[in-house]
Motif scaffolding. Structure first.
Motif, PDB file in Angstrom:
ATOM      1  N   SER A 203      -6.985 -27.626  -0.401  1.00  0.00           N
ATOM      2  CA  SER A 203      -8.324 -27.437  -0.333  1.00  0.00           C
ATOM      3  C   SER A 203      -8.952 -27.367   1.018  1.00  0.00           C
ATOM      4  CB  SER A 203      -8.925 -28.963  -0.921  1.00  0.00           C
ATOM      5  OG  SER A 203      -8.803 -29.917   0.110  1.00  0.00           O
ATOM      6  N   ASP A 204     -10.071 -26.861   0.860  1.00  0.00           N
ATOM      7  CA  ASP A 204     -11.156 -26.828   2.263  1.00  0.00           C
ATOM      8  C   ASP A 204     -11.240 -28.105   3.074  1.00  0.00           C
ATOM      9  OD1 ASP A 204     -11.420 -24.075   2.053  1.00  0.00           O
ATOM     10  OD2 ASP A 204     -13.298 -24.363   0.925  1.00  0.00           O
ATOM     11  N   GLU A 205     -11.245 -29.131   2.189  1.00  0.00           N
ATOM     12  CA  GLU A 205     -11.298 -30.632   2.834  1.00  0.00           C
ATOM     13  C   GLU A 205     -10.322 -30.904   3.519  1.00  0.00           C
ATOM     14  OE1 GLU A 205     -14.176 -30.015  -0.265  1.00  0.00           O
ATOM     15  OE2 GLU A 205     -11.995 -29.898  -0.571  1.00  0.00           O
ATOM     16  N   VAL A 206      -9.076 -30.424   3.129  1.00  0.00           N
ATOM     17  CA  VAL A 206      -7.924 -30.844   3.926  1.00  0.00           C
ATOM     18  C   VAL A 206      -7.681 -30.201   5.199  1.00  0.00           C
ATOM     19  CG1 VAL A 206      -5.065 -30.576   3.663  1.00  0.00           C
ATOM     20  CG2 VAL A 206      -6.562 -31.678   1.892  1.00  0.00           C
ATOM     21  N   PHE A 207      -8.091 -28.697   4.831  1.00  0.00           N
ATOM     22  CA  PHE A 207      -8.157 -27.854   6.346  1.00  0.00           C
ATOM     23  C   PHE A 207      -9.202 -28.427   7.268  1.00  0.00           C
ATOM     24  CE2 PHE A 207      -6.274 -24.352   3.820  1.00  0.00           C
ATOM     25  CZ  PHE A 207      -5.057 -24.211   4.211  1.00  0.00           C
ATOM     26  N   HIS A 208     -10.405 -28.692   6.876  1.00  0.00           N
ATOM     27  CA  HIS A 208     -11.348 -29.038   7.934  1.00  0.00           C
ATOM     28  C   HIS A 208     -10.932 -30.346   8.364  1.00  0.00           C
ATOM     29  CE1 HIS A 208     -14.737 -26.418   7.738  1.00  0.00           C
ATOM     30  NE2 HIS A 208     -14.393 -26.141   6.243  1.00  0.00           N
ATOM     31  N   ALA A 209     -10.286 -31.280   7.667  1.00  0.00           N
ATOM     32  CA  ALA A 209      -9.878 -32.377   8.299  1.00  0.00           C
ATOM     33  C   ALA A 209      -8.759 -32.403   9.317  1.00  0.00           C
ATOM     34  CB  ALA A 209      -9.159 -33.604   7.209  1.00  0.00           C
ATOM     35  N   GLN A 210      -8.103 -31.376   9.016  1.00  0.00           N
ATOM     36  CA  GLN A 210      -6.753 -31.282   9.941  1.00  0.00           C
ATOM     37  C   GLN A 210      -7.470 -30.340  11.221  1.00  0.00           C
ATOM     38  OE1 GLN A 210      -3.962 -32.451   9.092  1.00  0.00           O
ATOM     39  NE2 GLN A 210      -2.805 -31.719  10.679  1.00  0.00           N
ATOM     40  N   LEU A 211      -8.256 -29.884  11.207  1.00  0.00           N
ATOM     41  CA  LEU A 211      -8.870 -29.192  12.454  1.00  0.00           C
ATOM     42  C   LEU A 211      -9.070 -30.311  13.753  1.00  0.00           C
ATOM     43  CD1 LEU A 211     -11.665 -26.917  10.961  1.00  0.00           C
ATOM     44  CD2 LEU A 211      -9.763 -26.123  12.107  1.00  0.00           C
ATOM     45  N   ALA A 212      -9.285 -31.505  13.312  1.00  0.00           N
ATOM     46  CA  ALA A 212      -9.560 -32.553  14.368  1.00  0.00           C
ATOM     47  C   ALA A 212      -8.421 -33.179  14.805  1.00  0.00           C
ATOM     48  CB  ALA A 212     -10.385 -33.726  13.432  1.00  0.00           C
ATOM     49  N   GLN A 213      -7.100 -32.736  13.920  1.00  0.00           N
ATOM     50  CA  GLN A 213      -5.855 -33.317  14.695  1.00  0.00           C
ATOM     51  C   GLN A 213      -4.538 -32.323  14.533  1.00  0.00           C
ATOM     52  OE1 GLN A 213      -5.094 -36.787  11.862  1.00  0.00           O
ATOM     53  NE2 GLN A 213      -4.165 -35.380  10.259  1.00  0.00           N
ATOM     54  N   THR A 214      -5.098 -31.200  15.043  1.00  0.00           N
ATOM     55  CA  THR A 214      -3.946 -30.164  15.166  1.00  0.00           C
ATOM     56  C   THR A 214      -3.304 -30.706  16.477  1.00  0.00           C
ATOM     57  OG1 THR A 214      -5.891 -29.076  16.460  1.00  0.00           O
ATOM     58  CG2 THR A 214      -5.435 -28.025  14.201  1.00  0.00           C
ATOM     59  N   LEU A 215      -1.921 -30.082  16.686  1.00  0.00           N
ATOM     60  CA  LEU A 215      -0.914 -30.531  17.657  1.00  0.00           C
ATOM     61  C   LEU A 215      -1.366 -29.629  18.703  1.00  0.00           C
ATOM     62  CD1 LEU A 215       1.501 -32.425  18.533  1.00  0.00           C
ATOM     63  CD2 LEU A 215       2.878 -30.773  17.335  1.00  0.00           C
ATOM     64  N   ASP A 216      -1.773 -29.979  19.645  1.00  0.00           N
ATOM     65  CA  ASP A 216      -2.077 -29.208  20.990  1.00  0.00           C
ATOM     66  C   ASP A 216      -0.997 -29.112  22.007  1.00  0.00           C
ATOM     67  OD1 ASP A 216      -3.032 -27.944  23.012  1.00  0.00           O
ATOM     68  OD2 ASP A 216      -4.674 -29.028  23.420  1.00  0.00           O
ATOM     69  N   SER A 217      -0.264 -30.480  22.221  1.00  0.00           N
ATOM     70  CA  SER A 217       0.496 -30.501  23.006  1.00  0.00           C
ATOM     71  C   SER A 217       1.347 -32.022  22.776  1.00  0.00           C
ATOM     72  CB  SER A 217       0.122 -30.299  24.681  1.00  0.00           C
ATOM     73  OG  SER A 217      -0.792 -31.585  25.040  1.00  0.00           O
ATOM     74  N   THR A 218       2.407 -32.215  23.435  1.00  0.00           N
ATOM     75  CA  THR A 218       3.094 -33.586  23.645  1.00  0.00           C
ATOM     76  C   THR A 218       2.993 -34.313  24.710  1.00  0.00           C
ATOM     77  OG1 THR A 218       5.173 -32.252  23.865  1.00  0.00           O
ATOM     78  CG2 THR A 218       4.697 -32.637  21.548  1.00  0.00           C
ATOM     79  N   PRO A 219       3.071 -35.391  24.849  1.00  0.00           N
ATOM     80  CA  PRO A 219       2.884 -36.071  26.041  1.00  0.00           C
ATOM     81  C   PRO A 219       4.041 -36.709  26.613  1.00  0.00           C
ATOM     82  CG  PRO A 219       2.090 -37.636  24.514  1.00  0.00           C
ATOM     83  CD  PRO A 219       2.579 -36.423  23.733  1.00  0.00           C
ATOM     84  N   TRP A 220       5.380 -36.828  26.060  1.00  0.00           N
ATOM     85  CA  TRP A 220       6.429 -37.396  26.380  1.00  0.00           C
ATOM     86  C   TRP A 220       7.153 -37.090  27.411  1.00  0.00           C
ATOM     87  CZ3 TRP A 220       6.363 -35.833  20.808  1.00  0.00           C
ATOM     88  CH2 TRP A 220       5.388 -36.398  20.063  1.00  0.00           C
ATOM     89  N   HIS A 221       8.274 -37.610  27.934  1.00  0.00           N
ATOM     90  CA  HIS A 221       9.152 -37.357  28.944  1.00  0.00           C
ATOM     91  C   HIS A 221      10.627 -37.692  28.406  1.00  0.00           C
ATOM     92  CE1 HIS A 221       6.421 -34.948  31.468  1.00  0.00           C
ATOM     93  NE2 HIS A 221       5.574 -35.929  31.358  1.00  0.00           N
TER      94      HIS A 221
END
Length: 327
Positions: free
Chosen positions: A3-21
């Motif tokens: 659904s559009d709702e799921v896509f719009h919600a995911q816009l705010a939590q896309t995976l940009d980068s990882t912080p771990w070492h």
């Protein structure tokens, strides 16, 4: 159907980068590519690859696409499993939708690009060279009188240099790449044969699924025994150009672009409406463009695999950290 709702919600939590070492309590060296964050575990001879939602076009990261990393990783898994009897690959396991654990290999300093059609929108594409009057490309003769998006007489290999992040890849001939002294002729020719085998299988399977695999790129490496192994990804929307087959001929006759299932949609938006082709900072993609790109990535997964894509909409960082013991 997502659904559009799921896509719009995911816009705010896309995976940009990882912080771990550290993974599993051990500090590991890492390498961040345009799309993948890699953790190199030399002790185990493995590489932990986290496929982010970053989208690369014109040799630059241009934005984040919801669920893109999950699609790429799972489609690569599909193809690695499907072609493992043809050629060896680096996949060991997939502990998370965004993660692949792979054998560590020494990458070959060349990308193996297979092309079957006269197409492309970038300044270095085979079509742009042909349109400008060139009748050879990477050492291959191209006939006069061809139109954009027509099939080439036969698939060709057009090697590309592997540019550092932020630089541009350059298409070269076999003679050019050998003259650079970066790869042995016998190794290159073995890799070229593998690329041709994989491309033929990719085209065959795509045709069965109602698609055209117009072109693709492969990355390969050498394992500890000196064997050539396929690495990175294979036949994904990032590395490949997929078209719908059912209306290809009709659209070609009209002079229309083929309906595509890859990131060509983003390239056309960038070069057309946004008037950007790689110089300076990329434009900000509107949400509707990001969601449409996500839908196309998911459609490519479902059409190629014949299965339904099931997204994991949980926050990605804690989910991935739990799967690989990251800190």
């Amino acid at each position: 159907m997502i659904s559009d709702e799921v896509f719009h919600a995911q816009l705010a939590q896309t995976l940009d980068s990882t912080p771990w070492h550290a993974l599993g309590g051990r500090t590991l060296p890492r390498y961040d590519g345009k799309v993948r964050d890699c953790y190199i575990d030399k002790e185990r001879g493995e590489r932990v690859i986290v496929v982010t939602d970053r989208l690369s076009a014109f040799d630059a990261v241009v934005g984040l696409i919801p669920f893109k990393g999950q699609v790429l990783n799972q489609l690569a898994q599909f193809w690695f499993e499907r072609t493992k009897e043809l050629v060896p690959n680096h996949m060991v396991s997939v502990p998370d939708p965004n993660v692949m654990i792979a054998r560590e290999c020494e990458p070959l300093p060349v990308e193996l690009v297979m092309r079957a059609y006269l197409t492309g929108v970038t300044s270095t594409s085979i079509w742009k060279a042909y349109e400008a009057g060139a009748r050879t490309f990477c050492g291959h003769a191209i006939p006069d009188g061809m139109r954009k998006n027509e099939p080439l007489p036969a698939p060709i290999l057009t090697p590309s240099t592997k540019a550092a992040k932020g630089d541009h890849d350059v298409s070269v001939s076999r003679a050019d790449i050998l003259a650079m002294g970066k790869i042995d002729a016998a190794v290159f020719d073995r890799a070229a044969a593998i690329a041709a085998t994989l491309f033929a299988e990719g085209q065959r399977h795509a045709a069965k699924q109602g698609l055209i695999l117009a072109d693709t790129k492969y990355e390969m490496g050498l394992d500890g025994a000196g064997n050539i192994v396929v690495i990175d990804e294979i036949h994904t929307p990032d590395s490949s150009r997929y078209w719908y087959a059912n209306d290809y001929a009709e659209r070609l006759a009209r002079g229309d672009e083929p309906r595509s299932l890859d990131k060509e949609f983003i390239r056309r938006w960038l070069a057309g409406e946004a008037k950007w082709s790689g110089d300076g900072p990329p434009p900000v993609m509107p949400d509707e463009i990001r969601i449409e790109a996500a839908r196309r990535y998911i459609a490519s997964f479902e059409l190629v695999t014949g299965t339904t894509f099931v997204p994991d909409a949980r926050p990605p960082l804690p989910r991935i950290a739990a799967a690989i013991g990251a800190s």
